[in-house]
Design a protein around this motif. Structure first.
Motif, PDB file in Angstrom:
ATOM      1  N   VAL B  80       0.841  -1.194   0.000  1.00  0.00           N
ATOM      2  CA  VAL B  80       0.000   0.000   0.000  1.00  0.00           C
ATOM      3  C   VAL B  80       0.881   1.250   0.000  1.00  0.00           C
ATOM      4  N   ALA B  81       1.917   1.198   0.820  1.00  0.00           N
ATOM      5  CA  ALA B  81       2.802   2.354   0.908  1.00  0.00           C
ATOM      6  C   ALA B  81       3.487   2.613  -0.426  1.00  0.00           C
ATOM      7  N   ARG B  82       3.900   1.545  -1.073  1.00  0.00           N
ATOM      8  CA  ARG B  82       4.622   1.751  -2.321  1.00  0.00           C
ATOM      9  C   ARG B  82       3.726   2.238  -3.441  1.00  0.00           C
ATOM     10  N   ARG B  83       2.424   1.996  -3.308  1.00  0.00           N
ATOM     11  CA  ARG B  83       1.533   2.516  -4.346  1.00  0.00           C
ATOM     12  C   ARG B  83       1.283   4.000  -4.182  1.00  0.00           C
ATOM     13  N   GLY B  84       1.598   4.524  -3.023  1.00  0.00           N
ATOM     14  CA  GLY B  84       1.456   5.971  -2.881  1.00  0.00           C
ATOM     15  C   GLY B  84       0.542   6.443  -1.781  1.00  0.00           C
ATOM     16  N   ILE B  85       0.371   5.635  -0.739  1.00  0.00           N
ATOM     17  CA  ILE B  85      -0.391   6.119   0.414  1.00  0.00           C
ATOM     18  C   ILE B  85       0.573   6.236   1.584  1.00  0.00           C
ATOM     19  N   GLY B  86       0.557   7.370   2.232  1.00  0.00           N
ATOM     20  CA  GLY B  86       1.452   7.560   3.359  1.00  0.00           C
ATOM     21  C   GLY B  86       0.657   7.829   4.625  1.00  0.00           C
ATOM     22  N   ILE B  87       1.289   7.582   5.769  1.00  0.00           N
ATOM     23  CA  ILE B  87       0.570   7.770   7.030  1.00  0.00           C
ATOM     24  C   ILE B  87       1.437   8.492   8.043  1.00  0.00           C
ATOM     25  N   VAL B  88       0.812   9.427   8.746  1.00  0.00           N
ATOM     26  CA  VAL B  88       1.467  10.054   9.885  1.00  0.00           C
ATOM     27  C   VAL B  88       0.767   9.507  11.118  1.00  0.00           C
ATOM     28  N   PHE B  89       1.441   8.678  11.886  1.00  0.00           N
ATOM     29  CA  PHE B  89       0.802   8.005  13.008  1.00  0.00           C
ATOM     30  C   PHE B  89       0.454   8.975  14.124  1.00  0.00           C
ATOM     31  N   GLN B  90      -0.539   8.589  14.885  1.00  0.00           N
ATOM     32  CA  GLN B  90      -1.021   9.421  15.976  1.00  0.00           C
ATOM     33  C   GLN B  90       0.037   9.565  17.072  1.00  0.00           C
ATOM     34  N   HIS B  91       0.680   8.461  17.387  1.00  0.00           N
ATOM     35  CA  HIS B  91       1.716   8.519  18.410  1.00  0.00           C
ATOM     36  C   HIS B  91       3.063   8.418  17.727  1.00  0.00           C
ATOM     37  N   SER B  92       3.931   9.347  18.045  1.00  0.00           N
ATOM     38  CA  SER B  92       5.243   9.340  17.417  1.00  0.00           C
ATOM     39  C   SER B  92       5.933   8.018  17.677  1.00  0.00           C
ATOM     40  N   ARG B  93       6.465   7.427  16.630  1.00  0.00           N
ATOM     41  CA  ARG B  93       7.195   6.186  16.810  1.00  0.00           C
ATOM     42  C   ARG B  93       8.561   6.321  16.154  1.00  0.00           C
ATOM     43  N   PRO B  94       9.427   7.097  16.781  1.00  0.00           N
ATOM     44  CA  PRO B  94      10.724   7.327  16.159  1.00  0.00           C
ATOM     45  C   PRO B  94      11.641   6.122  16.326  1.00  0.00           C
ATOM     46  N   LEU B  95      12.617   6.031  15.475  1.00  0.00           N
ATOM     47  CA  LEU B  95      13.628   4.993  15.621  1.00  0.00           C
ATOM     48  C   LEU B  95      14.686   5.551  16.554  1.00  0.00           C
ATOM     49  N   GLU B  96      14.727   5.022  17.748  1.00  0.00           N
ATOM     50  CA  GLU B  96      15.538   5.633  18.794  1.00  0.00           C
ATOM     51  C   GLU B  96      17.011   5.709  18.457  1.00  0.00           C
ATOM     52  N   ARG B  97      17.487   4.763  17.665  1.00  0.00           N
ATOM     53  CA  ARG B  97      18.939   4.726  17.455  1.00  0.00           C
ATOM     54  C   ARG B  97      19.376   5.474  16.207  1.00  0.00           C
ATOM     55  N   GLN B  98      18.427   6.043  15.504  1.00  0.00           N
ATOM     56  CA  GLN B  98      18.776   6.761  14.268  1.00  0.00           C
ATOM     57  C   GLN B  98      18.647   8.260  14.465  1.00  0.00           C
ATOM     58  N   THR B  99      19.500   9.029  13.783  1.00  0.00           N
ATOM     59  CA  THR B  99      19.375  10.482  13.838  1.00  0.00           C
ATOM     60  C   THR B  99      18.232  10.920  12.923  1.00  0.00           C
ATOM     61  N   VAL B 100      17.881  12.191  13.037  1.00  0.00           N
ATOM     62  CA  VAL B 100      16.790  12.742  12.243  1.00  0.00           C
ATOM     63  C   VAL B 100      17.038  12.518  10.763  1.00  0.00           C
ATOM     64  N   ILE B 101      18.223  12.865  10.308  1.00  0.00           N
ATOM     65  CA  ILE B 101      18.493  12.761   8.872  1.00  0.00           C
ATOM     66  C   ILE B 101      18.457  11.313   8.414  1.00  0.00           C
ATOM     67  N   GLU B 102      18.928  10.397   9.257  1.00  0.00           N
ATOM     68  CA  GLU B 102      18.889   8.983   8.886  1.00  0.00           C
ATOM     69  C   GLU B 102      17.459   8.491   8.772  1.00  0.00           C
ATOM     70  N   THR B 103      16.631   8.938   9.693  1.00  0.00           N
ATOM     71  CA  THR B 103      15.230   8.517   9.664  1.00  0.00           C
ATOM     72  C   THR B 103      14.546   8.996   8.387  1.00  0.00           C
ATOM     73  N   ILE B 104      14.807  10.230   8.021  1.00  0.00           N
ATOM     74  CA  ILE B 104      14.176  10.749   6.805  1.00  0.00           C
ATOM     75  C   ILE B 104      14.737  10.018   5.579  1.00  0.00           C
ATOM     76  N   LEU B 105      16.038   9.735   5.615  1.00  0.00           N
ATOM     77  CA  LEU B 105      16.649   9.002   4.503  1.00  0.00           C
ATOM     78  C   LEU B 105      15.957   7.658   4.293  1.00  0.00           C
ATOM     79  N   LEU B 106      15.554   7.067   5.393  1.00  0.00           N
ATOM     80  CA  LEU B 106      14.881   5.784   5.316  1.00  0.00           C
ATOM     81  C   LEU B 106      13.662   5.865   4.402  1.00  0.00           C
ATOM     82  N   GLY B 107      12.977   6.993   4.514  1.00  0.00           N
ATOM     83  CA  GLY B 107      11.801   7.153   3.679  1.00  0.00           C
ATOM     84  C   GLY B 107      12.136   7.279   2.205  1.00  0.00           C
TER      85      GLY B 107
END
Lengths: 307, 492, 291
Positions: B80-107
Motif C-alpha cells: 500500500v505504501a509503495r503505491r502511494g499512500i502515506g501515514i502520519v501516526f497518531q503517536h510518534s514512533r521514532p527509531l531511537e537509534r537513528q538520527t533525524v536525517i537517517e530517519t528521513i533518509l529511510l523514507g
C-alpha cells in the motif's frame, strides 16, 4: 555513514589487527591455539549480534546453524573425501538453507515463542545427530580426517583473517542502507512497512547472513580441530556463551561482540587452574553482567562519549 | 476539488469485524486530489481502525478500497505504501537509534536488498524535507533529545519523504501549542495545494473546521454525517453523540456537597508522558460523598489525571487524600486507601465468571461483609444477578461496564473514580447506568469522580462540574451554571 | 499384555511430565517468565532427597520433604535474585526483558548444575522409593512406587486446581494471570502473589523431581534434558495453557513409551520431536495456545 551508532574509530581497530597479526612471532603455540578458538567464537558472536541487534530477533539457535554447517562440512569430508574448500563451501551453503528453514516458523511468531523455537531447533539437531550416529558419529563425535594445517601460526592467521573479514563485512552491512532498513524493521515493523519495506524479506536476509557466517566459521573450525561433536558445537551452553559474549561486548556494535568473545574465552582460560569452579565463576560473572550492565563493556565506554 | 474527475481514493461498504464486535460498519466515502477531508468521531467510533484498514495494517472483513483505479483492500502495508499512500501516526514512533536525517533518509530508500550506499542526491533531498518541516537545526540529533513538537515534525517528514499521493494524518494536533498547530496546518495546506489528497483524523470538528474542506463523522463504526464543517456541526445525530442530546439540568436532591470535608484534593497537578504534556496545572477537590463530574472530550487529559490520582503515573504538584499527601504511593496502596478506579478499559477478568469477578473485588473484606455488598450490587444491577455464572468476556458492552462498576464498588471505597463509562454504549444502557448511579448517590456513602465526554450523562447527578480541555481545567461551577454558560460551546 | 504395560507406564510417565509442565506453564502464565532453570530445580530436589537419605540417614519420607524444601528455597531465590532484578532494571528495555530473563535463568540453572556436580559428583543417583515392592495391576507387574507416582502427581495437580479455583489467594493468582492491572485496581498486592506463585512452583518442581529421582534416577547431567523436555511439552501444548500442557505431556509420554516398547528405547524421543516440529510449522502457538 557518518554519525551512526557509537563506534570505535577505524584506526585503533586496524592497529589492533596489525598487532594481532604479529603475535605468532612472540607468543607460544598454546596461547595461539586459545586465540584461534576465540577468533572463531568471535565470528559466531558477531553473527549473533547482527541478527539480534539489528533485526531485534534473538537467535538462541546460532548453535543450530553452527552445528548444521560444521557437521555438513565434516560429514562430507569424512564420508566422501571431498576437498576441504568444497566441504567448507557446502557446509556454509547448507547452513544458510538451514537458516531459512528455521526462519519460516520462527518469523511467524515473536517474543518468547521465537526464542523457544530456536532453542527447540537446537534440541532437534542434537537428537538428530545422536539418532543417526552412523553418519554423524553420535555422542562420541565425528572424526575429520583432513585438517587445513597443523601449524599453530597458520591456523591462527586463518582464524584472524576470517574474523577480520567477517568483521569488515558485517560492520559495513550494518551501516549501509540495507543495514538501516534492517534496523528499522527490527525496531518498528509497522513503521518500516508504512515506509514501503518488505519487513519479512529483510528479516529473512538478516537470518541468512547470520547463518552464512555461523556456518562458515563452524566449518572452518571443524577443519581446525579435526573433530566435530555435540559438546563442542551444538550445546545450549555454547549458545548462551555466544549471547553473553555479544552482550558483554555491547549489543549492536558488531565489533564489541568480537571483543566480548575474546574476553570471555580469556577469562575462562585464566580461571581454569582453579578447577571445576571456573565454569561456575564465569557463569556467575556473566549472570551479574546480564542483570546489572546489559549494555556491556562498550556500553559503559559509550556512556562516557557524547550521544 | 471534485468536478467530474474520478476520486483518487474510493471506499465502499468497508467493514471490519473483530469477533462479535463490528468496529467499522459499511463505511463509504471518497477522496479527491487537492482536498483535505476530515474524519471525526469520539473514541470507539472506529476512526483508528478505518485508518489501519486503509493502510493495510488490518484486513477488511468486507467492502472495497479503490486507489488510483486499482483495488487495494487486503494488500499488505508495504505494498500500500509503495503505491502511494502515506501515514502520519497518531503517536510518534521514532527509531531511537537513528538520527533525524537517517530517519528521513529511510523514507527515501528503495525497498532493495542490494542498495548499499546512500547517494548524495538522497541526502540533499532529505535535508530539504527536514528544512521544510522545520527540523533543519536538529539533523544530527537522536529522538531522545528532541522536543515533542520536533518528534511530530519527524513523523510528518517521514511520510513526506515518500511523496505519497494520499496522506493519512492521525490526530496531528494533540499536544501541540497554538502556534505549532498553525505551523502544521500551513504545511498541510501546502501539501493540498500540490495536489495531494489528505485524510485528517481528529476527535471533533471544531479543531479542524478551518482546515478541512469536507467532514465525515463516525460513531460506533458507522458514518453518521458528511458535508461541510459548519453543516456537520449542526447535524442532529452528531450533536447527540457529542452532547448526548439536549442539555438540561435535572433536579437533584441531597446535599450540595459544599462545606463537606475534602476527600481528595489536587493542587497544580501536572502529568507528562515523555515530551507530551497531558495535564497542566490541574486543581480539583472532591468532598466526602460529593459527586463531581469532569467533562471533556477524549484526549483532554481526564484519563491521565485519574491515573495520576490512583498511582499509575508519576506527576508534579500535590495530591492529598484526607489531607495527607499520597505522592509516591504504589497503585496498590492507593487502592487500599479507599479509592476505587474503574478505568475506561474496564480491566475485567474475562475468563472468570461475573460472580468470581465480584468476589475478587470483595476479597479484602471478610466473607460476610463481601456477601452483603454482593447483595447490594445485585440490587443496583439486577442483570448481573441473572448472569452471575457467565464468563465476563461473553457479556455485552453495557453489562461489562456494569460489572466493572460493581466490582469497583465491592471494594467498599470511599471514592469511586469512573472513567468514560458510557463509551461505546447504546442509549438504553445509559439509562440503566444513570439509574444505578442515582441509586448510588442516594445512599450517600460514596464520593464519585466521573470523567465523561457525554455531558447529558454527566450532568444529572453531579454536585459540581469541571471542564477539561487539552490538559487544562478551563471551567468549574454548578450544573445549572454550566448549562447557561459553557453549554454547547466547549464541544462544538 | 504389552498394550496394558504401555498404557500403565505411559500413564505414569505422562503424569510426571504433566506435573513438571504445569509448573512451567504456571510460572509463565502468572509471572510471564520462561524459567530455564526448571530442570535444575527438579534435579536439586532429587539430589537433596538422595543426600538426606544417604548422608543424613533419613527415611524416605523425610528425605523427600528435604528435597521439597530445597526446591522451594531455590525457586524463591530464582525469583528474588535473578528474575525480579531484571524485571525492575531500568537498563533493560521492555521488549528485551523476556530474552534477558531467559538467558539469566539459563545461566542460573547452569550455576546450580555445577554446584550440584561439585558438591555431590555428577554420578547418577536414585532416591529411595516411598513404597517398595511390586504389585499386580490388571495382570501386569508394576512397581508399587510407580502407581504411587501417578497418584501423587495427579493429587498434586488436583490440589493445585483446588487452590486456584477455590481459595482466595489462588483465585487472585488466576486473575493476575489474566489481567495484572485489574488485580492492582482491586488493591490486591501483586508482589505477594508473585512470591506465592514461585513458592508453589518450587513445590511442583520439587515433587516432580523427587518422584523422577525415585522412578528413573537423576544426575547433574539431567538438568539440560529435563528443562528441554519441559519446555518442549509446554511449547507443544501452547504457552500459557495448563490444559494444553497436560494434553501435550500425555501425548509425549505415550509416544515415548510406545516407541520404547514397540521400536527401541534408543529412538524413544523421535516421534515426540517430530510432533513438535510439525506443530511448530502448522500451529506455531502450540496445540491449545493463546496469544
Amino acid at each position: 555513514m557518518a554519525g551512526t551508532s557509537p563506534v570505535r574509530p577505524f584506526w585503533p581497530v586496524l592497529a589492533i589487527l596489525a598487532l594481532a597479526a604479529f603475535l605468532p612471532f612472540r607468543v607460544s603455540g598454546y596461547v595461539l591455539g586459545l586465540l584461534t578458538l576465540a577468533y572463531y567464537f568471535g565470528v559466531f558472536a558477531m553473527a549473533w549480534d547482527l541478527l539480534f541487534g539489528f533485526a531485534n530477533e534473538v537467535n538462541f539457535g546460532t548453535t543450530f546453524l553452527i552445528g548444521v554447517g560444521a557437521y555438513s562440512a565434516g560429514i562430507l569430508d569424512n564420508r566422501y573425501g571431498l576437498p576441504i574448500w568444497a566441504c567448507i563451501a557446502a557446509g556454509t551453503a547448507i547452513a544458510v538453507i538451514g537458516g531459512l528453514i528455521l526462519a519460516l516458523p520462527a518469523l511467524r511468531v515473536s517474543g518468547p515463542y521465537f526464542g523457544l523455537t530456536t532453542l527447540v531447533a537446537v534440541l532437534l539437531l542434537q537428537n538428530f545427530v545422536v539418532i543417526f550416529s552412523g553418519v554423524t558419529g553420535g555422542e562420541i563425535g565425528l572424526v575429520v580426517p583432513d585438517v587445513i594445517t597443523t601449524d599453530a601460526a597458520g591456523n591462527y592467521w586463518i582464524a584472524l583473517a576470517l574474523l577480520a573479514a567477517s568483521g569488515v563485512i558485517l560492520t559495513t552491512l550494518s551501516r549501509s542502507a540495507v543495514g538501516l532498513i534492517l534496523q528499522a524493521s527490527g525496531q518498528d515493523r509497522i513503521q518500516a512497512a508504512a515506509l514501503g519495506f518488505n519487513v519479512t524479506r529483510h528479516k529473512l536476509v538478516a537470518f541468512s547472513v547470520s547463518a552464512l557466517f555461523s556456518g562458515l566459521a563452524g566449518s572452518f573450525m571443524v577443519f581446525y580441530m579435526g573433530t566435530a561433536s555435540i559438546g563442542t558445537l551444538i550445546d545450549i551452553t555454547i549458545g548462551v556463551q555466544i549471547i553473553i559474549a555479544a552482550v558483554l561486548g555491547g549489543r549492536r556494535t558488531i565489533i564489541g561482540a568480537a571483543f566480548g568473545a575474546i574476553f570471555l574465552i580469556g577469562l575462562t582460560e585464566i580461571l581454569r587452574p582453579i578447577g571445576e569452579v571456573a565454569t561456575f565463576i564465569v557463569s556467575a560473572v556473566a549472570l551479574v553482567v546480564v542483570i546489572l550492565a546489559p549494555n556491556g563493556l562498550t556500553g559503559m565506554v559509550a556512556r562516557k562519549a557524547p550521544p | 476539488m471534485s468536478t467530474g474527475l474520478p476520486p483518487l481514493l474510493s471506499v465502499c461498504g468497508l467493514t471490519k469485524r473483530f469477533g462479535g464486535l463490528t468496529a467499522v460498519n459499511k463505511v463509504d466515502f471518497a477522496l479527491w486530489p487537492g482536498e483535505i477531508l476530515g474524519l471525526i468521531g469520539p473514541n470507539g467510533s472506529g476512526k483508528s481502525t478505518l485508518v489501519k484498514l486503509l493502510m493495510g495494517i488490518e484486513q477488511p472483513s468486507d467492502g472495497s478500497i479503490r486507489f488510483d483505479g486499482a483495488e487495494i483492500a487486503g494488500l499488505s502495508t508495504h505494498l500500500v505504501a509503495r503505491r502511494g499512500i502515506g501515514i502520519v501516526f497518531q503517536h510518534s514512533r521514532p527509531l531511537e537509534r537513528q538520527t533525524v536525517i537517517e530517519t528521513i533518509l529511510l523514507g527515501l530508500l528503495p525497498d532493495s536488498l542490494f542498495h548499499l550506499s546512500i547517494s548524495a542526491e538522497h541526502r540533499a533531498r532529505a535535508r530539504a524535507i527536514a528544512e521544510k518541516v522545520g527540523l533543519g537545526a536538529v539533523l544530527d540529533r537522536r529522538p531522545s533529545t528532541l522536543s515533542f513538537a520536533d518528534l511530530r515534525r519527524l513523523e510528518l517528514a517521514k511520510a513526506l519523504a515518500r511523496d505519497p499521493k494520499v496522506l493519512l494524518i492521525d490526530e496531528p494536533f494533540a499536544g501541540l501549542t497554538a502556534s505549532e498547530c498553525a505551523e502544521f496546518s500551513a504545511l498541510f495546506r501546502e501539501q493540498r495545494s500540490q495536489g495531494k489528497a489528505i485524510l485528517l483524523v481528529d476527535h471533533n470538528v471544531r479543531t479542524v473546521a478551518a482546515l478541512v474542506d469536507r467532514v465525515i463523522a463516525l460513531c460506533l463504526g458507522e458514518r453518521i454525517a458528511e458535508g461541510k464543517p459548519v453543516d456537520v456541526m449542526r447535524n442532529e445525530a452528531v450533536r447527540r453523540v457529542y452532547l448526548g442530546g439536549a442539555i438540561e439540568a435535572s433536579p437533584r436532591n441531597g446535599s450540595g456537597g459544599a462545606g463537606a470535608a475534602p476527600l481528595l484534593e489536587l493542587r497544580d497537578v501536572g502529568v507528562r508522558y515523555g515530551k507530551a504534556l497531558a495535564v497542566d496545572q490541574a486543581n480539583l477537590t472532591v468532598g466526602e460523598n460529593e459527586f463531581v463530574s469532569l467533562v471533556g472530550i477524549n484526549g483532554a487529559g481526564k484519563t491521565s489525571l485519574f491515573n495520576a490520582i490512583t498511582g499509575f503515573v508519576p506527576y508534579s504538584g500535590e495530591i492529598l487524600w484526607r489531607g495527607q499527601p499520597v505522592k509516591g504511593l504504589s497503585a496498590v496502596r492507593v487502592a487500599r486507601l479507599g479509592i476505587s478506579h474503574c478505568p475506561e478499559t474496564r480491566e475485567l477478568f474475562g475468563d472468570m465468571s461475573v460472580r468470581e469477578n465480584l468476589d475478587l473485588g470483595g476479597q479484602r473484606r471478610s466473607k460476610a461483609e463481601s456477601d452483603d455488598r454482593l447483595d447490594w450490587m445485585f440490587e443496583l444491577f439486577p442483570i448481573l444477578k441473572s448472569r452471575q455464572k457467565q464468563n465476563a468476556s461473553t457479556l455485552s458492552g453495557g453489562e461489562q461496564q456494569m460489572l466493572a462498576i460493581a466490582r469497583a464498588l465491592m471494594t467498599d471505597p470511599q471514592l469511586l473514580i469512573l472513567d468514560e463509562p458510557t463509551l461505546g454504549l447504546a442509549p438504553i444502557i445509559l439509562e440503566q447506568l444513570s439509574k444505578a448511579l442515582d441509586a448510588l448517590r442516594q445512599t450517600g456513602k460514596v464520593g464519585v469522580l466521573l470523567g465523561e465526554q457525554n455531558v447529558t450523562f454527566a450532568l444529572p447527578h453531579a454536585d459540581r462540574i469541571h471542564v477539561m480541555d487539552r490538559g487544562r481545567m478551563t471551567w468549574q461551577g454548578s450544573p445549572d451554571r454550566f448549562v447557561h454558560e459553557a453549554g454547547a460551546k466547549y464541544l462544538l | 499384555m504389552l498394550a496394558l504395560q504401555i498404557l500403565i507406564d505411559g500413564f505414569a510417565i505422562g503424569a510426571l511430565y504433566a506435573l513438571g509442565a504445569t509448573g512451567f506453564t504456571l510460572i509463565f502464565g502468572v509471572s510471564g517468565v520462561l524459567n530455564l532453570c526448571h530442570g535444575a530445580l527438579m534435579v536439586a530436589a532429587a539430589v537433596a532427597a538422595w543426600a538426606a537419605h544417604t548422608e543424613g540417614a533419613m527415611n524416605s519420607l523425610a528425605s523427600a520433604a528435604v528435597g521439597l524444601a530445597v526446591s522451594v528455597a531455590l525457586a524463591l531465590a530464582t525469583f528474588r535474585l535473578v528474575v525480579r532484578p531484571i524485571q525492575r532494571s531500568p537498563a533493560v528495555r521492555a521488549e528485551e526483558r523476556e530474552i534477558f530473563i531467559l538467558t539469566a535463568t539459563l545461566l542460573w540453572g547452569i550455576l546450580i548444575q555445577e554446584a550440584i556436580a561439585s558438591l555431590f559428583t555428577s554420578n547418577a543417583k536414585t532416591v529411595p522409593p516411598l513404597i517398595g515392592g511390586v504389585t499386580l495391576l490388571l495382570g501386569v507387574r508394576i512397581p508399587r512406587n510407580e502407581i504411587l507416582t501417578a497418584i501423587l502427581c495427579w493429587a498434586v495437580i488436583g490440589v493445585l486446581w483446588l487452590w486456584v479455583n477455590r481459595t482466595r489467594t489462588g483465585k487472585a493468582v488466576l486473575a493476575a494471570s489474566m489481567n495484572s492491572r485489574g488485580v492492582i485496581l482491586l488493591g490486591i498486592d501483586l508482589s505477594r502473589i508473585h512470591v506465592a506463585v514461585w513458592a508453589v512452583y518450587g513445590l511442583l518442581a520439587g515433587v516432580a523431581g523427587v518422584l523422577l529421582g525415585m522412578f528413573l534416577g537423576v544426575s547433574s547431567y539431567s538438568v539440560g534434558p529435563l528443562t528441554a523436555s519441559a519446555f518442549s511439552i509446554v511449547v507443544l501444548g501452547g504457552l500459557g495453557s495448563v490444559y494444553g500442557s497436560i494434553v501435550a505431556a500425555y501425548a509425549v509420554g505415550y509416544l515415548e513409551t510406545m516407541t520404547a516398547y514397540l521400536v527401541s528405547p534408543a529412538y524413544r524421543f523421535i516421534p515426540a520431536l517430530l510432533l513438535l516440529v510439525t506443530v511448530m510449522y502448522v500451529r506455531p502457538h502450540g496445540l491449545l495456545g493463546r496469544r
